[in-house]
Write a protein that holds these residues in place. Structure first.
Motif, PDB file in Angstrom:
ATOM      1  N   ALA A  28       0.688  -1.279   0.117  1.00 35.26           N
ATOM      2  CA  ALA A  28       0.028  -0.065  -0.200  1.00 35.26           C
ATOM      3  C   ALA A  28       0.757   1.208  -0.058  1.00 35.26           C
ATOM      4  O   ALA A  28       0.328   2.427  -0.648  1.00 35.26           O
ATOM      5  N   ASP A  29       1.968   1.080   0.866  1.00 36.32           N
ATOM      6  CA  ASP A  29       3.002   2.437   0.749  1.00 36.32           C
ATOM      7  C   ASP A  29       3.949   2.370  -0.272  1.00 36.32           C
ATOM      8  O   ASP A  29       5.036   3.132   0.071  1.00 36.32           O
ATOM      9  N   ASP A  30       4.005   1.430  -1.206  1.00 38.26           N
ATOM     10  CA  ASP A  30       5.183   1.183  -2.006  1.00 38.26           C
ATOM     11  C   ASP A  30       5.279   1.932  -3.153  1.00 38.26           C
ATOM     12  O   ASP A  30       4.086   2.377  -3.791  1.00 38.26           O
ATOM     13  N   VAL A  31       6.500   2.497  -3.913  1.00 34.83           N
ATOM     14  CA  VAL A  31       6.588   2.873  -4.981  1.00 34.83           C
ATOM     15  C   VAL A  31       7.570   1.905  -5.877  1.00 34.83           C
ATOM     16  O   VAL A  31       8.478   1.523  -5.552  1.00 34.83           O
ATOM     17  N   ALA A  32       6.944   1.652  -7.223  1.00 36.93           N
ATOM     18  CA  ALA A  32       7.767   0.707  -7.993  1.00 36.93           C
ATOM     19  C   ALA A  32       8.512   1.530  -9.044  1.00 36.93           C
ATOM     20  O   ALA A  32       7.973   2.489  -9.384  1.00 36.93           O
ATOM     21  N   ILE A  33       9.724   1.281  -9.202  1.00 42.25           N
ATOM     22  CA  ILE A  33      10.638   2.298  -9.892  1.00 42.25           C
ATOM     23  C   ILE A  33      11.443   1.604 -11.024  1.00 42.25           C
ATOM     24  O   ILE A  33      11.983   0.328 -10.780  1.00 42.25           O
ATOM     25  N   GLU A  34      11.227   1.799 -12.381  1.00 39.48           N
ATOM     26  CA  GLU A  34      12.239   1.558 -13.470  1.00 39.48           C
ATOM     27  C   GLU A  34      13.473   2.217 -13.046  1.00 39.48           C
ATOM     28  O   GLU A  34      13.626   3.490 -13.224  1.00 39.48           O
ATOM     29  N   ILE A  35      14.668   1.464 -12.973  1.00 41.48           N
ATOM     30  CA  ILE A  35      15.804   2.080 -12.628  1.00 41.48           C
ATOM     31  C   ILE A  35      16.648   2.664 -14.156  1.00 41.48           C
ATOM     32  O   ILE A  35      16.564   1.626 -14.955  1.00 41.48           O
ATOM     33  N   LEU A  36      16.977   3.832 -13.982  1.00 38.23           N
ATOM     34  CA  LEU A  36      17.699   4.340 -15.166  1.00 38.23           C
ATOM     35  C   LEU A  36      19.241   4.288 -14.951  1.00 38.23           C
ATOM     36  O   LEU A  36      19.907   4.058 -15.966  1.00 38.23           O
ATOM     37  N   ILE A  65      20.525   4.985  -6.622  1.00 35.63           N
ATOM     38  CA  ILE A  65      19.763   4.424  -7.741  1.00 35.63           C
ATOM     39  C   ILE A  65      18.657   5.890  -8.235  1.00 35.63           C
ATOM     40  O   ILE A  65      18.213   6.564  -7.350  1.00 35.63           O
ATOM     41  N   VAL A  66      18.771   6.040  -9.412  1.00 40.25           N
ATOM     42  CA  VAL A  66      17.775   6.989 -10.109  1.00 40.25           C
ATOM     43  C   VAL A  66      16.855   6.416 -11.056  1.00 40.25           C
ATOM     44  O   VAL A  66      17.423   5.426 -11.803  1.00 40.25           O
ATOM     45  N   GLY A  67      15.536   6.645 -11.015  1.00 42.46           N
ATOM     46  CA  GLY A  67      14.587   5.842 -11.803  1.00 42.46           C
ATOM     47  C   GLY A  67      13.303   6.684 -12.039  1.00 42.46           C
ATOM     48  O   GLY A  67      13.202   7.867 -11.487  1.00 42.46           O
ATOM     49  N   ARG A  68      12.471   5.944 -12.664  1.00 41.64           N
ATOM     50  CA  ARG A  68      11.285   6.577 -12.996  1.00 41.64           C
ATOM     51  C   ARG A  68       9.909   5.641 -12.482  1.00 41.64           C
ATOM     52  O   ARG A  68      10.093   4.353 -12.542  1.00 41.64           O
ATOM     53  N   VAL A  69       9.117   6.469 -11.648  1.00 44.00           N
ATOM     54  CA  VAL A  69       8.086   5.497 -11.072  1.00 44.00           C
ATOM     55  C   VAL A  69       7.017   4.864 -12.063  1.00 44.00           C
ATOM     56  O   VAL A  69       6.693   5.592 -12.967  1.00 44.00           O
ATOM     57  N   THR A  70       6.974   3.678 -11.821  1.00 46.51           N
ATOM     58  CA  THR A  70       5.949   2.873 -12.825  1.00 46.51           C
ATOM     59  C   THR A  70       4.723   2.470 -12.297  1.00 46.51           C
ATOM     60  O   THR A  70       3.728   2.227 -12.945  1.00 46.51           O
ATOM     61  N   ASP A  83       7.075  10.191 -12.239  1.00 47.23           N
ATOM     62  CA  ASP A  83       7.996  10.933 -11.483  1.00 47.23           C
ATOM     63  C   ASP A  83       9.518  10.326 -11.542  1.00 47.23           C
ATOM     64  O   ASP A  83       9.651   9.149 -11.606  1.00 47.23           O
ATOM     65  N   ILE A  84      10.558  11.538 -11.411  1.00 44.98           N
ATOM     66  CA  ILE A  84      11.882  10.672 -11.480  1.00 44.98           C
ATOM     67  C   ILE A  84      12.344  10.905 -10.002  1.00 44.98           C
ATOM     68  O   ILE A  84      12.145  11.951  -9.411  1.00 44.98           O
ATOM     69  N   GLN A 134      14.654  -2.907 -12.031  1.00 43.29           N
ATOM     70  CA  GLN A 134      13.523  -2.232 -11.409  1.00 43.29           C
ATOM     71  C   GLN A 134      13.960  -2.634  -9.834  1.00 43.29           C
ATOM     72  O   GLN A 134      14.389  -3.467  -9.267  1.00 43.29           O
ATOM     73  N   ILE A 135      12.862  -1.665  -9.033  1.00 41.47           N
ATOM     74  CA  ILE A 135      13.038  -1.884  -7.367  1.00 41.47           C
ATOM     75  C   ILE A 135      11.691  -1.421  -7.032  1.00 41.47           C
ATOM     76  O   ILE A 135      11.080  -0.494  -7.697  1.00 41.47           O
ATOM     77  N   VAL A 136      11.071  -2.048  -5.833  1.00 48.23           N
ATOM     78  CA  VAL A 136      10.113  -1.577  -5.041  1.00 48.23           C
ATOM     79  C   VAL A 136      10.589  -0.981  -3.658  1.00 48.23           C
ATOM     80  O   VAL A 136      11.333  -1.975  -2.962  1.00 48.23           O
ATOM     81  N   VAL A 137      10.157   0.079  -3.552  1.00 46.42           N
ATOM     82  CA  VAL A 137      10.632   0.773  -2.034  1.00 46.42           C
ATOM     83  C   VAL A 137       9.351   1.545  -1.410  1.00 46.42           C
ATOM     84  O   VAL A 137       8.519   2.240  -2.079  1.00 46.42           O
ATOM     85  N   SER A 138       9.256   1.676  -0.054  1.00 47.12           N
ATOM     86  CA  SER A 138       8.241   2.346   0.579  1.00 47.12           C
ATOM     87  C   SER A 138       8.552   3.764   0.284  1.00 47.12           C
ATOM     88  O   SER A 138       9.635   4.266   0.310  1.00 47.12           O
TER      89      SER A 138
END
Length: 350
Positions: A28-36, A65-70, A83-84, A134-138
């Protein structure tokens, strides 16, 4: 679950190699990110080779890590798809102890959860880092990349940058202070840029005459060759602060002698026993302080990113493909990088 492509260390004595594993679906509180982009930190090398005796395998390094929210979980309020963003050295903490409440999660009394090589606090799974697609982080541990910041060079700011910025801010470095930066590597060159942007008069201490012009190019006002006894004697009792970025054993006593009374020597590079021994005389007779500092909290890291964007401060980086990581590790071991490798994660798709 989501299939994730990565490079991992499979043992201390083998090169990193392709690895596929499953990332969790966003909570519920997570952000999935495509890693750039993923920075390559010396800690990654230590962890891959089990230099600290705590590694478990297979492990995917990477905590810059820098990436884009998916995708975002249903309770996420700070971020939206597109978002970046960035993720640094931590992906969780207890969130209720005094350090966590004070915004210094890196000092969590229960221990912060490392971006890789740790155990997820909720399900116990092994955390895997940024050498992946990719990574998934609160969302609490996700950082917003400010407008105008250079994304590739911003990745190491999440470790090398905050490791030097946090102690400068905590110990109150201000305009007019005299700051010595010991060492001119990934941490040191960021320390020079940040201390100067805070208004300090900055001196680089290096054992290599070859780095004199290099230090000045990065903004140092002065350079002292620390192996030259005459140069060291000339700066005795001169500095308000020493930012010590050297990661190997070295003699602290000459640098302590270069501090004014009430001066502070801040350790950010060395994690091993200090050898040779400190002469307590150097502390007691001038009321000097020997201190340490570890990365920085999430709020402070966001402050740093905004500060770097405002002052156009960048980490000097060399871009590499994911497939070249083992060569990069070998070069990093030899000190052959100015000053941080950053992986273009688009190369992982190849």
């Amino acid at each position: 679950m989501s299939e994730t492509k990565a490079y991992a260390a499979f043992s201390a004595d083998k090169p990193l190699a392709p690895f596929t594993f499953e990332r969790r679906e966003p909570r519920a509180d997570d952000v999935a990110i495509e890693i750039l982009y993923s920075g390559v930190c010396h800690s990654d090398l230590h962890f891959a080779r089990d230099d600290w005796g705590m590694s478990r395998y297979p492990v995917v390094p990477g905590h810059e890590i820098v990436g884009r929210v998916t995708a975002v979980g249903g309770e996420v309020s700070k971020f939206q798809v597109g978002d970046i963003v960035g993720v640094g050295c931590m992906v969780d903490s207890c969130r209720h102890c005094k350090p966590c409440e004070d915004g210094v999660e890196q000092y969590c009394l229960e221990g912060f959860t490392m971006t890789y090589g740790g155990d997820d606090r909720q399900d116990g799974t092994f955390t895997q880092g940024g050498y992946s697609d990719q990574i998934v982080v609160s969302e609490h541990f996700v950082l917003r990349m400010p407008e105008g910041i250079d994304l590739a060079s911003a990745a190491p700011i999440l470790c090398a940058g905050i490791t030097t910025y946090s102690p400068l801010k905590h110990y109150g470095v201000k305009a007019g202070d005299k700051v010595g930066v010991i060492g001119m590597g990934g941490l040191g060159h960021m320390g020079v840029k940040l201390a100067k942007a805070l208004g300090a008069e900055v001196t680089v201490f290096t054992r290599s005459e070859a780095k004199i012009e290099e230090a000045r190019r990065h903004g140092a006002h002065h350079v002292v060759v620390s192996s030259d006894e005459e140069q060291m004697a000339a700066v005795a009792e001169t500095y308000d602060f020493m930012l010590d970025t050297v990661p190997v054993q070295h003699d602290l006593n000459p640098y302590l002698g270069a501090l004014k009374y009430d001066g502070t020597h801040i350790m950010v590079g060395l994690l091993e026993p200090i050898e040779p021994a400190i002469q307590a005389f150097n502390l007691v007779f001038k009321r000097r302080v020997l201190a340490g500092s570890l990365i920085g909290g999430i709020e402070e890291t966001q402050e740093l990113l905004d500060f770097c964007a405002e002052h156009d401060i960048r980490c000097d980086v060399e871009m590499i493909d994911m497939q070249d990581i083992n060569t990069a590790f070998d070069r990093m071991q030899k000190g052959d990088v100015r000053y941080r490798f950053v992986i273009d994660m688009a190369s992982l798709k190849d």
